[in-house]
Design a protein around this motif. Structure first.
Motif, PDB file in Angstrom:
ATOM      1  N   PRO A  88      -1.770  -2.644  11.962  1.00 34.83           N
ATOM      2  CA  PRO A  88      -2.362  -3.845  12.581  1.00 34.83           C
ATOM      3  C   PRO A  88      -3.651  -4.309  11.910  1.00 34.83           C
ATOM      4  N   LEU A  89      -4.253  -3.462  11.071  1.00 34.83           N
ATOM      5  CA  LEU A  89      -5.575  -3.756  10.519  1.00 34.83           C
ATOM      6  C   LEU A  89      -5.530  -4.298   9.095  1.00 34.83           C
ATOM      7  N   LEU A  90      -4.391  -4.191   8.432  1.00 35.84           N
ATOM      8  CA  LEU A  90      -4.320  -4.509   7.011  1.00 35.84           C
ATOM      9  C   LEU A  90      -3.551  -5.799   6.751  1.00 35.84           C
ATOM     10  N   ASP A  91      -3.981  -6.518   5.723  1.00 29.22           N
ATOM     11  CA  ASP A  91      -3.340  -7.776   5.348  1.00 29.22           C
ATOM     12  C   ASP A  91      -2.140  -7.578   4.421  1.00 29.22           C
ATOM     13  N   ALA A  92      -2.030  -6.410   3.807  1.00 28.61           N
ATOM     14  CA  ALA A  92      -0.921  -6.147   2.881  1.00 28.61           C
ATOM     15  C   ALA A  92       0.413  -6.328   3.595  1.00 28.61           C
ATOM     16  N   ALA A  93       1.413  -6.761   2.847  1.00 29.44           N
ATOM     17  CA  ALA A  93       2.717  -7.026   3.446  1.00 29.44           C
ATOM     18  C   ALA A  93       3.413  -5.747   3.897  1.00 29.44           C
ATOM     19  N   VAL A  94       3.384  -4.704   3.066  1.00 29.20           N
ATOM     20  CA  VAL A  94       4.178  -3.509   3.355  1.00 29.20           C
ATOM     21  C   VAL A  94       3.354  -2.240   3.115  1.00 29.20           C
ATOM     22  N   LEU A  95       3.453  -1.303   4.041  1.00 24.84           N
ATOM     23  CA  LEU A  95       2.858   0.023   3.897  1.00 24.84           C
ATOM     24  C   LEU A  95       3.998   1.023   3.741  1.00 24.84           C
ATOM     25  N   ILE A  96       3.907   1.862   2.691  1.00 25.79           N
ATOM     26  CA  ILE A  96       5.017   2.776   2.377  1.00 25.79           C
ATOM     27  C   ILE A  96       4.477   4.180   2.136  1.00 25.79           C
ATOM     28  N   PRO A  97       4.777   5.140   3.014  1.00 20.39           N
ATOM     29  CA  PRO A  97       4.362   6.519   2.787  1.00 20.39           C
ATOM     30  C   PRO A  97       5.361   7.245   1.885  1.00 20.39           C
ATOM     31  N   VAL A  98       4.865   7.812   0.785  1.00 16.69           N
ATOM     32  CA  VAL A  98       5.781   8.421  -0.197  1.00 16.69           C
ATOM     33  C   VAL A  98       5.400   9.842  -0.593  1.00 16.69           C
ATOM     34  N   GLY A  99       4.435  10.442   0.085  1.00 19.34           N
ATOM     35  CA  GLY A  99       4.143  11.859  -0.097  1.00 19.34           C
ATOM     36  C   GLY A  99       3.920  12.305  -1.524  1.00 19.34           C
ATOM     37  N   ALA A 100       4.753  13.258  -1.958  1.00 15.33           N
ATOM     38  CA  ALA A 100       4.565  13.918  -3.249  1.00 15.33           C
ATOM     39  C   ALA A 100       4.812  13.012  -4.445  1.00 15.33           C
ATOM     40  N   ALA A 101       5.243  11.780  -4.223  1.00 17.55           N
ATOM     41  CA  ALA A 101       5.480  10.867  -5.346  1.00 17.55           C
ATOM     42  C   ALA A 101       4.223  10.701  -6.198  1.00 17.55           C
ATOM     43  N   PHE A 102       3.054  10.745  -5.581  1.00 17.36           N
ATOM     44  CA  PHE A 102       1.810  10.614  -6.346  1.00 17.36           C
ATOM     45  C   PHE A 102       1.708  11.726  -7.390  1.00 17.36           C
ATOM     46  N   ASP A 103       1.898  12.962  -6.951  1.00 18.37           N
ATOM     47  CA  ASP A 103       1.788  14.097  -7.870  1.00 18.37           C
ATOM     48  C   ASP A 103       2.923  14.122  -8.884  1.00 18.37           C
ATOM     49  N   PHE A 104       4.112  13.748  -8.457  1.00 20.12           N
ATOM     50  CA  PHE A 104       5.249  13.726  -9.381  1.00 20.12           C
ATOM     51  C   PHE A 104       5.006  12.751 -10.530  1.00 20.12           C
ATOM     52  N   HIS A 105       4.654  11.522 -10.183  1.00 17.78           N
ATOM     53  CA  HIS A 105       4.517  10.488 -11.217  1.00 17.78           C
ATOM     54  C   HIS A 105       3.206  10.589 -11.991  1.00 17.78           C
ATOM     55  N   ALA A 106       2.261  11.326 -11.441  1.00 19.61           N
ATOM     56  CA  ALA A 106       1.033  11.611 -12.198  1.00 19.61           C
ATOM     57  C   ALA A 106       1.259  12.755 -13.183  1.00 19.61           C
ATOM     58  N   GLY A 107       2.422  13.385 -13.078  1.00 18.35           N
ATOM     59  CA  GLY A 107       2.753  14.486 -13.987  1.00 18.35           C
ATOM     60  C   GLY A 107       2.155  15.817 -13.580  1.00 18.35           C
ATOM     61  N   LEU A 108       1.734  15.942 -12.321  1.00 18.35           N
ATOM     62  CA  LEU A 108       1.090  17.166 -11.860  1.00 18.35           C
ATOM     63  C   LEU A 108       2.067  18.162 -11.240  1.00 18.35           C
ATOM     64  N   VAL A 158       0.857  -1.177   0.000  1.00 15.03           N
ATOM     65  CA  VAL A 158       0.000   0.000   0.000  1.00 15.03           C
ATOM     66  C   VAL A 158       0.895   1.229   0.000  1.00 15.03           C
ATOM     67  N   TRP A 159       0.818   2.011  -1.067  1.00 17.63           N
ATOM     68  CA  TRP A 159       1.544   3.267  -1.173  1.00 17.63           C
ATOM     69  C   TRP A 159       0.647   4.376  -0.639  1.00 17.63           C
ATOM     70  N   VAL A 160       1.172   5.181   0.264  1.00 22.69           N
ATOM     71  CA  VAL A 160       0.365   6.199   0.931  1.00 22.69           C
ATOM     72  C   VAL A 160       0.922   7.580   0.579  1.00 22.69           C
ATOM     73  N   GLY A 161       0.073   8.405  -0.019  1.00 19.56           N
ATOM     74  CA  GLY A 161       0.503   9.737  -0.423  1.00 19.56           C
ATOM     75  C   GLY A 161      -0.423  10.811   0.095  1.00 19.56           C
ATOM     76  N   ILE A 162      -0.393  11.068   1.410  1.00 19.34           N
ATOM     77  CA  ILE A 162      -1.262  12.088   1.998  1.00 19.34           C
ATOM     78  C   ILE A 162      -0.453  13.136   2.765  1.00 19.34           C
ATOM     79  N   GLY A 163       0.853  13.175   2.522  1.00 22.11           N
ATOM     80  CA  GLY A 163       1.676  14.214   3.117  1.00 22.11           C
ATOM     81  C   GLY A 163       2.190  13.876   4.497  1.00 22.11           C
ATOM     82  N   THR A 164       3.372  14.406   4.801  1.00 26.23           N
ATOM     83  CA  THR A 164       3.982  14.230   6.116  1.00 26.23           C
ATOM     84  C   THR A 164       3.466  15.327   7.043  1.00 26.23           C
TER      85      THR A 164
END
Length: 257
Positions: free
Chosen positions: A180-200, A162-168
């Motif tokens: 503790p609530l999620l079955d996904a193996a890894v949670l990774i907060p990456v901030g502005a990466a969403f906007d960067f790779h979306a080209g915004l 799960v990639w998380v991009g909601i800001g630090t």
């Protein structure tokens, strides 16, 4: 493999290379282990000195990557093999290398329409990328019912990462709360990466990144939002680090197993 933690103002920053970071994340996915990581800039470290709850979340993470060049430099100065683990680059590398294993990605964050645009751009770049799901949360605390819906949605997607991009620091609190609530193996907060790779939004030129001048590029790009953050936090971080180095201020590194 273990990676030493360096005490930077009471935050344990792992001395790690970029390739080792990518490889470790994919190994966790393959073994179906449960982890979250944090990607720290000097701003994140400074925020941890003001917020004990945030400090605890960051130090409880399986790994804390040096997202900012100064943190990598500190590791090298202390004799470690440390490289910058830049969030946007980490996202691309994990997406690319995870294709062969069919790693499933969930994108949580961004304004309405951003996760869809991000997915479109990434799929064009990596044709075998598996997107398990996406969600653009409202810019406010979720209600209890909404939180339960988010957990159900992500778990039903069978996401591996799960990639998380909601800001630090919102995203750092998020991974600590939802781990503790999620079955996904890894949670990774990456901030502005969403906007960067979306080209915004544009990323700083690589030469500015290497010289640790990305903050200047971003401040000039978004002066209203980031101006005071960098003009105040950068000198404050340097001052506190100097006090720590001279032994005039003690910062306890509390790591819980």
């Amino acid at each position: 493999m273990s990676f030493p933690r360096i005490n930077v103002l009471g935050v344990g920053i792992n001395a790690i290379t970029f390739d080792a970071a990518v490889q470790t994340i994919l190994q966790w996915v393959a073994r179906r282990e449960h982890h979250y990581v944090n990607l720290c800039t000097t701003h994140t470290v400074l925020e941890c000195t003001y917020a004990p709850a945030l400090n605890k979340i960051v130090n409880r993470g399986s790994l804390t990557f040096p997202d900012g060049m100064p943190l990598a430099w500190i590791g090298r100065a202390l004799g470690h093999n440390a490289e910058r683990v830049y969030g946007p680059d980490l996202m691309l590398a994990v997406c690319e290398r995870g294709q062969a294993a069919g790693v499933r990605h969930f994108f949580y964050g961004g304004a309405p329409g951003v996760p869809e645009l991000l997915t479109e751009k990434l799929r064009a770049r990596y044709p075998q990328l598996v997107v398990a799901g996406m969600y653009s949360p409202p810019f406010r605390p979720l209600t209890e019912a909404e939180q339960k819906d988010v957990v159900t949605m992500i778990n039903q997607s069978a996401a591996d990462i799960v990639w998380v991009g909601i800001g630090t620091p919102r995203q750092d609190y998020w991974v600590g709360q939802y781990r503790p609530l999620l079955d996904a193996a890894v949670l990774i907060p990456v901030g502005a990466a969403f906007d960067f790779h979306a080209g915004l939004k544009k990323q700083a030129p690589r030469w500015m990144m290497r010289l640790s001048l990305e903050w200047l590029f971003r401040m000039l790009s978004e002066p209203r939002r980031l101006g005071m953050r960098y003009l105040v936090s950068n000198p404050t971080f340097v001052w506190k680090l100097l006090m720590q180095a001279l032994g005039l201020k003690k910062y306890t590194l509390e790591i819980e197993d």
